[in-house]
Design an enzyme around this catalytic site. Structure first.
Site, short mmCIF file in Angstrom:
data_model
loop_
_atom_site.label_atom_id
_atom_site.label_comp_id
_atom_site.label_asym_id
_atom_site.label_seq_id
_atom_site.Cartn_x
_atom_site.Cartn_y
_atom_site.Cartn_z
N ASP A 1 -10.14 20.78 -3.16
CA ASP A 1 -9.33 21.38 -4.21
C ASP A 1 -7.87 21.44 -3.75
O ASP A 1 -7.58 21.51 -2.54
CB ASP A 1 -9.80 22.80 -4.53
N LYS A 2 -6.98 21.48 -4.71
CA LYS A 2 -5.55 21.55 -4.39
C LYS A 2 -5.24 22.69 -3.42
O LYS A 2 -4.49 22.50 -2.46
CB LYS A 2 -4.75 21.74 -5.68
#
Length: 319
Positions: free
Chosen positions: A141-142
């Protein structure tokens, strides 16, 4: 030229009172809060048919319309130099220690400052196109930091993909979760699929895809627990969903977690700390490990200092 994308979001009871820009960033894959704010300034976000500001607090039942501009991917990825450390490299693969805030590959709102843009900058000889998601076998995930492997050619990608799909790769994470986890170790075996009430989220759903997470307590605090987690499967948001499912959501998780914490938290406390897999060409096992980054280590240090002060003020000895 591709057409603009029109998204319609219905606000749930759970999202009542949320900031508009934060909700859009959480619900629309690849759209950051800053990009959401840009869309609002240009009039491309409507709440119940009316323009709204980023700080607008939504209400359950509101309908949000988001117009995403068309994106025509360039023939070649633009090289962008980003401060992403390389921990290992050979003729087949490159292993990055991805910082939080970096998206893996181009997506709406993140067309340039991605991991593969950085790869193009440091290895310009590699032929990389945005639509190919070059060399990507697994994702972070970012706002998750840590180890991520990228294949440098197709044979290497297929070798890694076989290992990931065969569940022979050892993947460990560190996460700080809300509350005191009582058992020293355990397993969450709960299927994950799209949340039927909110298609932008994942959830434990009967009949979903099998998902298994092992956990072990590394350190306990009065209000939180530091866990080491080993993924058997690799579902989207698996750790975040499983921890929320057992009542101990990841600290700082704005989608599945709780608001507020006793010390400042810059982002979700989740770090991919360890990988073990076989090198594509030689078949030799490789183990890689990276410690907590500075921002998460500061959270732990703040917790420890707070508990030391509490214990000192209470006149009690160490636990």
């Amino acid at each position: 030229m591709s057409d603009a994308v029109r998204l319609v979001l219905d606000v749930s009871e759970r999202e009542h009172g949320e900031r508009l820009d934060r909700l859009i960033a959480a619900r629309v894959t690849g759209v950051s809060r800053s990009f959401a704010q840009t869309l609002m300034k240009s009039g491309d976000v409507l709440v119940n048919g009316q323009p709204a500001k980023p700080a607008h607090r939504v209400r359950a039942g509101d309908q949000i319309v988001v117009m995403l501009p068309p994106v025509e991917p360039p023939e070649e990825l633009e090289p962008v130099y980003l401060p992403i450390p390389v921990l290992y490299e050979d003729e087949d693969i490159i292993v990055f220690d991805k910082p939080a805030g970096v998206v893996t590959h181009p997506a709406p709102g993140h067309e340039q400052d991605t991991l593969v843009n950085a790869l193009k900058a440091i290895r310009p000889d590699l032929r990389l196109r945005p639509s190919d998601r070059p060399g990507i076998v697994h994702r972070l995930d970012k706002d998750t930091s840590g180890l991520i492997v990228v294949a440098k050619h197709e044979d290497a990608r297929l070798s890694l993909l076989k290992q990931w799909q065969g569940r022979s790769v050892v993947k460990r994470y560190l996460a700080l979760v809300h509350g005191v986890v009582e058992p020293d170790e355990g397993t969450v075996d709960a299927p994950i699929s799209r949340d039927p009430r909110d298609r932008k989220r994942m959830a434990v759903v009967p009949g979903g895809r099998p998902a298994v997470t092992h956990f072990r307590v590394r350190e306990r605090f009065r209000c939180a627990t530091l866990l080491e987690l080993t993924l058997v499967t690799g579902r989207t948001h698996q750790i975040r969903v499983h921890m929320a499912f057992i009542g101990h959501p990841v600290v700082g998780d704005e989608v599945y977690g709780r608001r507020g914490f006793v010390v400042p938290v810059p982002r979700q406390f989740l770090h991919a700390t360890y990988l073990k897999f076989m090198l594509p060409s030689t078949g030799k096992a490789i183990e890689l490990e990276t410690p907590l980054p500075h921002d998460l280590q500061e959270v732990l240090d703040g917790l420890r200092a707070r508990e030391d002060r509490t214990l000192s003020g209470a006149g009690t000895g160490p636990r």
